[in-house]
Design a protein around this motif. Structure first.
Motif, PDB file in Angstrom:
ATOM      1  N   GLY A 205       0.811  -1.215   0.000  1.00  0.00           N
ATOM      2  CA  GLY A 205       0.000   0.000   0.000  1.00  0.00           C
ATOM      3  C   GLY A 205       0.844   1.265   0.000  1.00  0.00           C
ATOM      4  O   GLY A 205       0.330   2.374   0.146  1.00  0.00           O
ATOM      5  N   GLN A 206       2.146   1.083  -0.165  1.00  0.00           N
ATOM      6  CA  GLN A 206       3.054   2.214   0.027  1.00  0.00           C
ATOM      7  C   GLN A 206       2.778   3.426  -0.857  1.00  0.00           C
ATOM      8  O   GLN A 206       2.702   4.552  -0.369  1.00  0.00           O
ATOM      9  CB  GLN A 206       4.496   1.755  -0.201  1.00  0.00           C
ATOM     10  N   LEU A 207       2.653   3.205  -2.165  1.00  0.00           N
ATOM     11  CA  LEU A 207       2.575   4.357  -3.057  1.00  0.00           C
ATOM     12  C   LEU A 207       1.337   5.199  -2.748  1.00  0.00           C
ATOM     13  O   LEU A 207       1.391   6.424  -2.698  1.00  0.00           O
ATOM     14  CB  LEU A 207       2.582   3.923  -4.526  1.00  0.00           C
ATOM     15  N   PHE A 226      -0.385  -9.212  -1.547  1.00  0.00           N
ATOM     16  CA  PHE A 226      -0.389 -10.458  -2.318  1.00  0.00           C
ATOM     17  C   PHE A 226       0.820 -10.528  -3.234  1.00  0.00           C
ATOM     18  O   PHE A 226       1.112  -9.567  -3.933  1.00  0.00           O
ATOM     19  CB  PHE A 226      -1.672 -10.516  -3.156  1.00  0.00           C
ATOM     20  N   ARG A 227       1.492 -11.645  -3.215  1.00  0.00           N
ATOM     21  CA  ARG A 227       2.630 -11.785  -4.126  1.00  0.00           C
ATOM     22  C   ARG A 227       2.610 -13.169  -4.755  1.00  0.00           C
ATOM     23  O   ARG A 227       2.565 -14.178  -4.048  1.00  0.00           O
ATOM     24  CB  ARG A 227       3.938 -11.544  -3.390  1.00  0.00           C
ATOM     25  N   ALA A 228       2.653 -13.167  -6.079  1.00  0.00           N
ATOM     26  CA  ALA A 228       2.550 -14.437  -6.800  1.00  0.00           C
ATOM     27  C   ALA A 228       3.916 -15.051  -7.051  1.00  0.00           C
ATOM     28  O   ALA A 228       4.102 -15.780  -8.005  1.00  0.00           O
ATOM     29  CB  ALA A 228       1.803 -14.209  -8.117  1.00  0.00           C
ATOM     30  N   ILE A 243       2.247  -3.950   7.613  1.00  0.00           N
ATOM     31  CA  ILE A 243       2.038  -2.653   8.252  1.00  0.00           C
ATOM     32  C   ILE A 243       3.009  -1.685   7.593  1.00  0.00           C
ATOM     33  O   ILE A 243       4.219  -1.928   7.595  1.00  0.00           O
ATOM     34  CB  ILE A 243       2.330  -2.729   9.764  1.00  0.00           C
ATOM     35  N   GLU A 244       2.485  -0.610   7.039  1.00  0.00           N
ATOM     36  CA  GLU A 244       3.349   0.338   6.331  1.00  0.00           C
ATOM     37  C   GLU A 244       3.121   1.770   6.808  1.00  0.00           C
ATOM     38  O   GLU A 244       2.189   2.431   6.360  1.00  0.00           O
ATOM     39  CB  GLU A 244       3.106   0.242   4.819  1.00  0.00           C
ATOM     40  N   PRO A 245       3.968   2.242   7.731  1.00  0.00           N
ATOM     41  CA  PRO A 245       3.892   3.650   8.096  1.00  0.00           C
ATOM     42  C   PRO A 245       4.594   4.504   7.036  1.00  0.00           C
ATOM     43  O   PRO A 245       5.535   4.032   6.377  1.00  0.00           O
ATOM     44  CB  PRO A 245       4.644   3.718   9.430  1.00  0.00           C
ATOM     45  N   GLY A 399      15.672 -13.186   9.616  1.00  0.00           N
ATOM     46  CA  GLY A 399      16.256 -12.420   8.517  1.00  0.00           C
ATOM     47  C   GLY A 399      15.477 -11.123   8.391  1.00  0.00           C
ATOM     48  O   GLY A 399      15.129 -10.509   9.405  1.00  0.00           O
ATOM     49  N   GLU A 400      15.144 -10.728   7.155  1.00  0.00           N
ATOM     50  CA  GLU A 400      14.495  -9.426   6.950  1.00  0.00           C
ATOM     51  C   GLU A 400      13.076  -9.415   7.538  1.00  0.00           C
ATOM     52  O   GLU A 400      12.217 -10.185   7.136  1.00  0.00           O
ATOM     53  CB  GLU A 400      14.430  -9.127   5.453  1.00  0.00           C
ATOM     54  N   ILE A 401      12.861  -8.503   8.463  1.00  0.00           N
ATOM     55  CA  ILE A 401      11.519  -8.380   9.045  1.00  0.00           C
ATOM     56  C   ILE A 401      10.868  -7.078   8.585  1.00  0.00           C
ATOM     57  O   ILE A 401       9.653  -6.992   8.469  1.00  0.00           O
ATOM     58  CB  ILE A 401      11.574  -8.504  10.590  1.00  0.00           C
TER      59      ILE A 401
END
Ligand code: 4AD
Ligand code: MG
Length: 477
Positions: A205-207, A226-228, A243-245, A399-401
């Motif tokens: 939802g970032q942009l 969602f990622r295919a 969650i995207e602040p 790893g990447e969180i």
């Protein structure tokens, strides 16, 4: 009579008062002791049936999995490990459960097997504990941001843009699968589709979030993404929550500070509000680890790991410094890494991230200033001409969180990048326009909710921290 939840009942002072509880039978011993659970707590309530109080017919129907309503007197329990129990006066069977075919027997089942019965696995100790923690973490996310004056923005699920500039999206269409409308050159004619264009499920939802950061200053989204991608790992789902602040007037270092504060707050919240479940999960993880070779066991138990995060500053490290450490590391020299690190510019794999966190620094790490070539188009270009103001937060065992960056707020610079990467400008016009009308420095990041839940619960596989996991080849339920 009004039902009382078991969590509340177990904290009540017993004085032979009449209570009613409802829940599912975990075990029934000696035609006398019913262990009942209603999901409000990891603990069961013991209900004791007096000899000859119930007919044989009823006794036979009290099987593991059956749903009961019990009314009786709350009394101090003579048994160990519980303060109170209920002496049964009346018992009603709300739902029978044929023990011959009920798949959840009172024994340890493998997590793989439980995934096949995801409609029932919420009734196990492990899954119910995980889901209560998951709930607490979702609540804590909103609390953290609300307390700081961030606004919760609902960004769209169906989108006409591809935020990350990558492929791997799920198409959304209402065109016929067999006979879609086609244009003259035989291609599918998406102008005839529901939205009059190609659309997909969002990857982030970032942009859209950025547009509201440049209006309300500090916002966050929290929704499904969602990622295919065909990733069959213990850390990837095709449908996950993020969650995207996104914050106006934050630079990269403000962004890193917020990420640390956020993760520390969440871990502290879990420690303070999920004690019983965490104790259960911590023991469970220890049992699981006992089966592993000694060098793969973690030095700290689950609760110690959470405390460790709340008590220590995260290690900040530039990508360039990380490459130096990795290049000179033992597993690299001894060719133990699957992907060897030989030059600046290569993307880091999870084995490298975990080496830095678990072996080298032994604490959470924030890597920043990555090569532009391996990061997204919207990240702010640094003055060195090679790196961008990106950051990834790396956690032990995961790893990447978190992934995030300061955003490129300068129209010309952003435009140059869009052109270099030949990105479809017709879909991005509004995003670009944001840089023309009152642009501002701004930053944000994305926290993978399920990876957070993995860390907080100690669960090894991401498929076991979401009720109904979606991954390649699986959308059952
Ligand atoms: O690093 P990612 O791809 O970053 C973004 O989507 C940015 N738009 C975020 C932002 O700056 N607003 O994803 C962010 C996080 C990752 O760090 C990881 O925790 C999680 O989302 N993640 C996944 N979790 C589960 N399954 C997957 N397939 C995931 N892909 C990413
Ligand atoms: Mg990332």
């Amino acid at each position: 009579m009004k039902r009382i939840k078991i969590a509340q009942l177990l904290k009540t002072t017993p004085s032979e008062q009449e209570v009613t509880v409802m829940g599912w039978v975990r075990t029934f011993r000696n035609n006398q002791f019913i262990s009942l659970n209603d999901g409000s707590t990891i603990h069961n309530l013991q209900a004791v049936v007096a000899l000859n109080a119930l007919s044989d017919e009823t006794l036979k129907r009290i099987t593991t999995g059956a749903c009961l309503s019990i009314t009786g007197k709350l009394i101090p329990s003579p048994a160990k490990g519980q303060a109170v129990e209920v002496k049964v006066d009346a018992l009603e069977i709300l739902g029978d459960c044929d023990a011959e075919v009920y798949p959840l027997q009172p024994k340890k089942h493998s997590l793989e097997f439980l995934r096949e019965i995801a409609h029932l696995r919420g009734r196990t100790n492990t899954m119910s504990a995980v889901m209560r923690v998951r709930h607490a973490m979702a609540f804590a996310v909103h609390k953290f941001f609300n307390d700081r004056g961030f606004y919760y923005i609902h960004t769209p699920i169906i989108t006409g843009s591809d935020a990350e500039g990558a492929g791997d999206m799920f198409r959304v269409t209402s065109l016929s699968v067999d006979k879609p409308e086609r244009n003259e050159d035989g291609k599918v004619d998406f102008s005839k589709d529901f939205f009059g264009r190609e659309t997909n499920l969002t990857v982030s939802g970032q942009l859209e979030g950025e547009t509201y950061a440049l209006a309300l200053s500090e916002i966050y989204t929290f929704g499904p993404t969602f990622r295919a991608e065909n990733s069959n790992t213990t850390r990837h789902l095709a449908e996950f929550w993020m969650i995207e602040p996104e914050m106006a007037f934050y630079d990269l270092s403000d962004n890193m500070q917020l990420a640390q504060d956020f993760l520390q707050f969440l871990c502290r919240y879990a420690l303070e509000n999920c004690q019983d479940d965490l104790e259960f999960l911590s023991k469970r993880a220890l049992d699981e680890e006992a089966a592993k070779p000694a060098d793969q066991r973690s030095e700290l138990n689950l609760i110690e790991r959470l405390r460790f995060v709340t008590e220590n500053d995260f290690q900040k490290l530039s990508y360039t410094e990380a490459i130096e450490i990795l290049r000179n590391s033992n597993p690299n020299k001894k060719k133990k890494f699957q992907y060897l690190i030989d030059q600046w510019g290569t993307d880091l794999q999870s084995e490298h991230e975990r080496y830095l966190v678990e072996k080298h620094f032994k604490k959470p790490v924030i890597l920043y200033n990555y090569p532009a070539a391996i990061k997204s188009f919207y990240m702010r270009q640094n003055e060195d001409g090679k790196t961008v103001a990106a950051m990834d937060v790396l956690f032990p065992g995961i790893g990447e969180i978190i992934g995030g960056s300061q955003r490129e707020e300068r129209y010309d610079r952003l435009m140059r990048r869009v052109e270099e990467l030949a990105m479809p400008q017709k879909d991005l016009w509004w995003y670009l326009e944001l840089r023309k009308f009152g642009s501002a420095p701004h930053s944000g990041f994305g926290l993978g909710f399920e990876r957070l839940i993995q860390f907080v619960t100690g669960m090894g596989n991401i498929r076991d921290v979401i009720p109904f996991p979606r991954y390649p080849g699986n959308a059952e339920f």
